[in-house]
Motif scaffolding. Sequence first.
Motif, PDB file in Angstrom:
ATOM      1  N   ILE A  29       0.813  -1.215   0.000  1.00 55.20           N
ATOM      2  CA  ILE A  29       0.000   0.000   0.000  1.00 55.20           C
ATOM      3  C   ILE A  29       0.852   1.273   0.000  1.00 55.20           C
ATOM      4  CG2 ILE A  29      -2.018  -1.090   1.036  1.00 55.20           C
ATOM      5  CD1 ILE A  29      -1.142   0.212   3.718  1.00 55.20           C
ATOM      6  N   ASN A  30       2.150   1.144   0.274  1.00 55.03           N
ATOM      7  CA  ASN A  30       3.045   2.301   0.232  1.00 55.03           C
ATOM      8  C   ASN A  30       3.777   2.431  -1.103  1.00 55.03           C
ATOM      9  OD1 ASN A  30       2.427   3.043   2.895  1.00 55.03           O
ATOM     10  ND2 ASN A  30       3.933   1.612   3.698  1.00 55.03           N
ATOM     11  N   SER A  31       3.480   1.540  -2.033  1.00 59.91           N
ATOM     12  CA  SER A  31       4.148   1.552  -3.327  1.00 59.91           C
ATOM     13  C   SER A  31       3.798   2.807  -4.121  1.00 59.91           C
ATOM     14  CB  SER A  31       3.734   0.315  -4.127  1.00 59.91           C
ATOM     15  OG  SER A  31       4.153   0.435  -5.469  1.00 59.91           O
ATOM     16  N   GLN A  32       4.758   3.262  -4.921  1.00 51.12           N
ATOM     17  CA  GLN A  32       4.519   4.400  -5.816  1.00 51.12           C
ATOM     18  C   GLN A  32       3.456   4.073  -6.863  1.00 51.12           C
ATOM     19  OE1 GLN A  32       5.768   7.431  -5.454  1.00 51.12           O
ATOM     20  NE2 GLN A  32       6.954   6.818  -3.674  1.00 51.12           N
ATOM     21  N   LEU A  33       3.176   2.786  -7.068  1.00 52.29           N
ATOM     22  CA  LEU A  33       2.160   2.375  -8.034  1.00 52.29           C
ATOM     23  C   LEU A  33       0.739   2.680  -7.551  1.00 52.29           C
ATOM     24  CD1 LEU A  33       3.603  -1.117  -9.021  1.00 52.29           C
ATOM     25  CD2 LEU A  33       3.705   1.002 -10.352  1.00 52.29           C
ATOM     26  N   TYR A  34       0.567   2.857  -6.238  1.00 50.46           N
ATOM     27  CA  TYR A  34      -0.771   3.046  -5.662  1.00 50.46           C
ATOM     28  C   TYR A  34      -0.835   4.291  -4.770  1.00 50.46           C
ATOM     29  CZ  TYR A  34      -0.651  -1.819  -7.078  1.00 50.46           C
ATOM     30  OH  TYR A  34      -0.482  -2.973  -7.791  1.00 50.46           O
ATOM     31  N   PRO A  35      -0.536   5.473  -5.288  1.00 46.28           N
ATOM     32  CA  PRO A  35      -0.527   6.678  -4.442  1.00 46.28           C
ATOM     33  C   PRO A  35      -1.898   7.001  -3.851  1.00 46.28           C
ATOM     34  CG  PRO A  35      -0.396   7.292  -6.756  1.00 46.28           C
ATOM     35  CD  PRO A  35      -0.248   5.793  -6.682  1.00 46.28           C
ATOM     36  N   GLU A  36      -2.965   6.617  -4.529  1.00 45.48           N
ATOM     37  CA  GLU A  36      -4.316   6.907  -4.038  1.00 45.48           C
ATOM     38  C   GLU A  36      -4.634   6.152  -2.745  1.00 45.48           C
ATOM     39  OE1 GLU A  36      -6.645   9.001  -5.382  1.00 45.48           O
ATOM     40  OE2 GLU A  36      -5.195   9.658  -6.871  1.00 45.48           O
ATOM     41  N   LEU A  37      -3.942   5.039  -2.502  1.00 51.18           N
ATOM     42  CA  LEU A  37      -4.232   4.241  -1.310  1.00 51.18           C
ATOM     43  C   LEU A  37      -3.620   4.831  -0.043  1.00 51.18           C
ATOM     44  CD1 LEU A  37      -3.963   0.587  -2.673  1.00 51.18           C
ATOM     45  CD2 LEU A  37      -6.009   1.962  -2.246  1.00 51.18           C
ATOM     46  N   ARG A  38      -3.004   5.978  -0.158  1.00 54.59           N
ATOM     47  CA  ARG A  38      -2.409   6.633   1.016  1.00 54.59           C
ATOM     48  C   ARG A  38      -3.387   7.555   1.733  1.00 54.59           C
ATOM     49  NH1 ARG A  38       2.623   8.044  -2.372  1.00 54.59           N
ATOM     50  NH2 ARG A  38       3.477   5.972  -2.633  1.00 54.59           N
ATOM     51  N   GLN A  39      -4.604   7.689   1.183  1.00 52.88           N
ATOM     52  CA  GLN A  39      -5.606   8.554   1.817  1.00 52.88           C
ATOM     53  C   GLN A  39      -6.950   7.832   1.896  1.00 52.88           C
ATOM     54  OE1 GLN A  39      -5.813  11.986  -0.671  1.00 52.88           O
ATOM     55  NE2 GLN A  39      -6.412  10.844  -2.478  1.00 52.88           N
ATOM     56  N   ASP A  40      -7.732   8.129   2.925  1.00 51.50           N
ATOM     57  CA  ASP A  40      -9.054   7.534   3.070  1.00 51.50           C
ATOM     58  C   ASP A  40      -9.905   7.886   1.855  1.00 51.50           C
ATOM     59  OD1 ASP A  40      -8.109   6.716   5.494  1.00 51.50           O
ATOM     60  OD2 ASP A  40      -9.399   8.012   6.706  1.00 51.50           O
ATOM     61  N   ALA A  44      -7.645   1.857  -5.941  1.00 52.69           N
ATOM     62  CA  ALA A  44      -6.725   1.351  -6.968  1.00 52.69           C
ATOM     63  C   ALA A  44      -7.422   0.223  -7.705  1.00 52.69           C
ATOM     64  CB  ALA A  44      -5.431   0.847  -6.333  1.00 52.69           C
ATOM     65  N   TYR A  45      -7.051   0.056  -8.967  1.00 48.03           N
ATOM     66  CA  TYR A  45      -7.570  -1.043  -9.781  1.00 48.03           C
ATOM     67  C   TYR A  45      -6.495  -2.111  -9.917  1.00 48.03           C
ATOM     68  CZ  TYR A  45     -11.052   2.428 -11.276  1.00 48.03           C
ATOM     69  OH  TYR A  45     -12.037   3.381 -11.315  1.00 48.03           O
ATOM     70  N   LEU A  46      -6.893  -3.358  -9.766  1.00 48.16           N
ATOM     71  CA  LEU A  46      -5.990  -4.498  -9.942  1.00 48.16           C
ATOM     72  C   LEU A  46      -6.537  -5.400 -11.046  1.00 48.16           C
ATOM     73  CD1 LEU A  46      -5.338  -5.489  -6.211  1.00 48.16           C
ATOM     74  CD2 LEU A  46      -3.998  -3.970  -7.659  1.00 48.16           C
ATOM     75  N   PRO A  47      -5.670  -6.125 -11.742  1.00 46.35           N
ATOM     76  CA  PRO A  47      -6.132  -6.976 -12.849  1.00 46.35           C
ATOM     77  C   PRO A  47      -6.737  -8.309 -12.412  1.00 46.35           C
ATOM     78  CG  PRO A  47      -3.747  -7.102 -12.654  1.00 46.35           C
ATOM     79  CD  PRO A  47      -4.211  -6.058 -11.662  1.00 46.35           C
ATOM     80  N   GLU A  48      -6.560  -8.724 -11.179  1.00 45.05           N
ATOM     81  CA  GLU A  48      -7.050 -10.024 -10.728  1.00 45.05           C
ATOM     82  C   GLU A  48      -8.580 -10.041 -10.696  1.00 45.05           C
ATOM     83  OE1 GLU A  48      -4.612  -8.331  -9.330  1.00 45.05           O
ATOM     84  OE2 GLU A  48      -2.888  -9.667  -9.278  1.00 45.05           O
ATOM     85  N   GLY A  49      -9.151 -11.230 -10.488  1.00 46.73           N
ATOM     86  CA  GLY A  49     -10.597 -11.373 -10.448  1.00 46.73           C
ATOM     87  C   GLY A  49     -11.152 -11.676 -11.826  1.00 46.73           C
ATOM     88  N   TYR A  50     -12.465 -11.632 -11.951  1.00 46.10           N
ATOM     89  CA  TYR A  50     -13.117 -11.921 -13.233  1.00 46.10           C
ATOM     90  C   TYR A  50     -12.905 -10.769 -14.221  1.00 46.10           C
ATOM     91  CZ  TYR A  50     -16.972 -12.543 -16.542  1.00 46.10           C
ATOM     92  OH  TYR A  50     -17.725 -12.658 -17.687  1.00 46.10           O
ATOM     93  N   LYS A  51     -13.224  -9.536 -13.791  1.00 48.58           N
ATOM     94  CA  LYS A  51     -13.007  -8.351 -14.642  1.00 48.58           C
ATOM     95  C   LYS A  51     -12.017  -7.378 -14.019  1.00 48.58           C
ATOM     96  CE  LYS A  51     -17.149  -7.893 -17.403  1.00 48.58           C
ATOM     97  NZ  LYS A  51     -18.249  -6.987 -17.757  1.00 48.58           N
ATOM     98  N   ILE A  53     -10.298  -5.926  -9.980  1.00 47.19           N
ATOM     99  CA  ILE A  53     -10.653  -5.638  -8.582  1.00 47.19           C
ATOM    100  C   ILE A  53     -10.481  -4.152  -8.325  1.00 47.19           C
ATOM    101  CG2 ILE A  53      -9.968  -6.017  -6.169  1.00 47.19           C
ATOM    102  CD1 ILE A  53      -9.096  -8.844  -6.977  1.00 47.19           C
ATOM    103  N   ILE A  54     -11.416  -3.586  -7.566  1.00 48.73           N
ATOM    104  CA  ILE A  54     -11.277  -2.221  -7.052  1.00 48.73           C
ATOM    105  C   ILE A  54     -10.935  -2.349  -5.574  1.00 48.73           C
ATOM    106  CG2 ILE A  54     -12.400  -0.027  -6.536  1.00 48.73           C
ATOM    107  CD1 ILE A  54     -14.369  -0.583  -8.792  1.00 48.73           C
ATOM    108  N   VAL A  55      -9.808  -1.774  -5.163  1.00 50.33           N
ATOM    109  CA  VAL A  55      -9.437  -1.723  -3.746  1.00 50.33           C
ATOM    110  C   VAL A  55      -9.747  -0.314  -3.261  1.00 50.33           C
ATOM    111  CG1 VAL A  55      -7.544  -1.889  -2.082  1.00 50.33           C
ATOM    112  CG2 VAL A  55      -7.601  -3.416  -4.066  1.00 50.33           C
ATOM    113  N   VAL A  56     -10.482  -0.204  -2.153  1.00 51.52           N
ATOM    114  CA  VAL A  56     -10.864   1.091  -1.597  1.00 51.52           C
ATOM    115  C   VAL A  56     -10.343   1.182  -0.167  1.00 51.52           C
ATOM    116  CG1 VAL A  56     -12.774   2.625  -0.997  1.00 51.52           C
ATOM    117  CG2 VAL A  56     -12.967   1.127  -2.989  1.00 51.52           C
ATOM    118  N   ARG A  57      -9.663   2.278   0.134  1.00 48.34           N
ATOM    119  CA  ARG A  57      -9.175   2.496   1.500  1.00 48.34           C
ATOM    120  C   ARG A  57     -10.281   3.174   2.313  1.00 48.34           C
ATOM    121  NH1 ARG A  57      -3.813   5.471   3.947  1.00 48.34           N
ATOM    122  NH2 ARG A  57      -4.899   6.367   5.735  1.00 48.34           N
TER     123      ARG A  57
END
Length: 129
Positions: A29-40, A44-51, A53-57
């Motif tokens: 979650i501290n990766s430069q790839l996911y800067p949006e995950l540093r705030q409530d 971030a969008y991930l390629p896994e899952g059927y279509k 995944i949306i990760v929400v902090r």
Amino acid sequence: MLVLLISSCKDSSNSPIIPNVPVDAQLNINSQLYPELRQDGGYAYLPEGYKGIIVVRQSASVFLAFERACPFDPTNSCKLEVDQSRLYIVDPCCGSQFNLQGQVIGGPAIQSLRQYRTSLVASTLYISN
């Protein structure tokens, strides 16, 4: 009477079912790839899952992960996305809307988003089903 009981147990929804695919993802979650995950409220969008995944902090220690296929019609060509307002998730094909906790707030969908399990260990978020 038996026929009445059996018919009342049927799924009244004619919506297609989202295929169940194995999910075993992790991200820092501290990766430069996911800067949006540093705030409530960040996401971030991930390629896994059927279509995908949306990760929400939700908070510094609470992250939710949802399938990007709309439960109303998972076979359409669209993927769910966070609206530009960052207040809800929307399906651009059918117009269904979901809050950032995955619950329906509008549109033809009547089911909540498929949610994946999340576990935060130090700065690594594990996502699985």
